[in-house]
Design an enzyme around this catalytic site. Structure first.
Site, PDB file in Angstrom:
ATOM      1  CD1 TRP A  82      -1.772  -2.144   2.314  1.00 51.90           C
ATOM      2  CD2 TRP A  82      -2.764  -1.707   0.358  1.00 51.90           C
ATOM      3  NE1 TRP A  82      -2.657  -3.163   2.060  1.00 51.90           N
ATOM      4  CE2 TRP A  82      -3.281  -2.919   0.857  1.00 51.90           C
ATOM      5  CE3 TRP A  82      -3.241  -1.227  -0.867  1.00 51.90           C
ATOM      6  CZ2 TRP A  82      -4.252  -3.653   0.189  1.00 51.90           C
ATOM      7  CZ3 TRP A  82      -4.197  -1.961  -1.543  1.00 51.90           C
ATOM      8  CH2 TRP A  82      -4.694  -3.156  -1.006  1.00 51.90           C
ATOM      9  CD  GLU A 108      -0.236   8.392   6.431  1.00 51.12           C
ATOM     10  OE1 GLU A 108       0.516   7.924   7.290  1.00 51.12           O
ATOM     11  OE2 GLU A 108       0.126   8.617   5.274  1.00 51.12           O
ATOM     12  CB  THR A 127      -7.400   1.986  11.743  1.00 49.08           C
ATOM     13  OG1 THR A 127      -6.972   1.558  13.049  1.00 49.08           O
ATOM     14  CG2 THR A 127      -6.684   1.152  10.688  1.00 49.08           C
ATOM     15  CG  PHE A 163      -1.684   0.685  21.355  1.00 47.07           C
ATOM     16  CD1 PHE A 163      -2.398   1.235  20.306  1.00 47.07           C
ATOM     17  CD2 PHE A 163      -1.134   1.529  22.303  1.00 47.07           C
ATOM     18  CE1 PHE A 163      -2.540   2.608  20.189  1.00 47.07           C
ATOM     19  CE2 PHE A 163      -1.262   2.910  22.191  1.00 47.07           C
ATOM     20  CZ  PHE A 163      -1.973   3.438  21.135  1.00 47.07           C
TER      21      PHE A 163
END
Length: 392
Positions: free
Chosen positions: A162, A371, A373, A391
């Site tokens: 990507w 950049e 989600t 996280f």
């Protein structure tokens, strides 16, 4: 202007407004008439880099090495005016200036800066930023791309996914896990490398059949025993600090950019509903249509205020990554909601490339993801509020 309901642009400096007008005039006259065709064909025209370079947009917020050295707010305004035409155009400038050029400017050696930044500022040389992998998106620390020392060289193997501008780039900023003993504990040994794309072992493959950001070139990068000298590595930065600092720069541009996309959708919705008649009168005269227009106006102006405030904080040198996450989450979500609502006001006409709203809506689905989600930005805010990162 109708879209600037709270007169937020009155808060801009004269220089900011001059840059706004220059970029807006160029974007509307030279880019807007062609962007639907580029989107439909899934491509961008040759020479876009030098055109943006001539306008001074590439790395405009950086100092020296041919860069304009504008304020962060001025850079944000430029992003807004580009994304009012298409998110892919802002992505082009964002990747060049806030990812590739910023990485070299912030972390590179003087030799790396002198070699690349002046040419990148003019658009003579284009850059891309290789961090994301197929299995390492929101968790970049789990990247599988490796760099090993072999004598005085680094040998890189792996792939990146990507990657905007990947097939256009003359230089790639590649982040890789290393066997460098100087990386220390906690950094994972991640280092950044400045890789000319004509280096043997480098290849880029354009990703086809996209439904979003079609007026943008996206690629997979493949590194196959790619050998670069020791001088290709960024000398100081270790771990995720390097790539995350670059992402924070790019996210800031998005905070402004999506205001432009939302504004464009609102403007088209207002124009269309004012002209389109049903039951003998304009759509804009119906209560439910006016409710939609009013809610969209509130959303656009709230997002504009968020962008301006973060610009002021960034220019003061006090903005935090969590505050940028706030802006990225809030403004992209607001812009996507506006685009979806605007699409409904155009009825069936709203699904065609004769109008902008669904193109913006499709693009914003990608902007919501890249950049960082939505989930990652909410977790960043949560960690900042509570002191407890969630996280993992």
């Amino acid at each position: 202007m109708t879209h600037d309901y709270l007169q937020v642009d009155d808060l801009l400096t004269d220089e900011d407004r001059a840059i706004r007008d220059t970029v807006r005039d160029y974007a509307q006259s030279e880019l807007a008439p062609h962007v639907a065709e580029w989107y439909d064909e899934g491509t961008l025209p040759d020479g876009l880099g030098p055109m943006f370079g001539k306008l001074g947009l590439l790395g405009m917020h950086l100092d020296g090495y041919g860069c304009a050295g504008t304020s962060a707010t001025a850079y944000g305004v430029a992003c807004r005016e580009l994304e009012a035409v298409d998110s892919g155009l802002r992505s082009f400038v964002s990747v060049q200036g806030s990812l590739a050029m910023y990485a070299i400017h912030r972390w590179g050696t003087e030799e790396q800066k002198e070699e690349w930044l002046p040419r990148m500022a003019t658009g003579e040389a284009l850059g891309c930023f290789g961090l994301t992998e197929s299995d390492a998106g929101s968790d970049p620390g789990s990247m599988k791309t490796r760099a090993r020392l072999d004598g005085g060289d680094w040998v890189l193997n792996g792939s990146k996914m990507w990657i905007t501008n990947g097939t256009l780039a003359d230089v790639a900023i590649v982040w890789a896990q290393t066997d460098d003993p100087s990386a220390g504990s906690g950094g994972g040994g991640i280092r950044g490398f400045v890789v000319p794309t004509d280096t043997p072992g480098f290849s880029a493959h354009k990703i086809q059949r996209k439904l979003s950001l079609r007026a943008s070139v996206t690629a997979e990068l493949v590194l196959d025993d790619l050998r670069v000298p020791a001088s290709a590595a960024f000398p100081e930065v270790r771990g995720l600090k390097g790539p995350l600092s670059c992402l924070n720069e790019a996210r800031y541009g998005i905070v402004w950019g999506v205001v432009g996309a939302a504004r464009a959708c609102l403007e088209e919705s207002l124009a269309y509903t004012s002209e389109r008649e049903q039951f003998g009168k304009p759509l804009s005269s119906f209560q439910l249509t006016q409710r939609k227009l009013a809610l969209m106006t509130v959303a656009v102006n709230n997002a504009s205020l968020v962008a301006w405030r973060l610009g002021a904080l960034k220019d003061a040198g006090t903005v935090t990554p969590a505050q940028v996450s706030y802006g990225k989450y809030a403004n992209v979500r607001a812009a996507l909601d506006v685009a979806r609502e605007a699409r409904t006001t155009l009825g069936g006409a709203g699904i065609t490339l004769d109008h902008t709203v669904m193109r913006h809506m499709n693009n914003l689905e990608t902007v919501m993801t890249y950049e960082g989600t939505e989930e990652m930005h909410l977790l960043s805010i949560g960690a900042d509020l509570t002191g407890s990162p969630a996280f993992r």
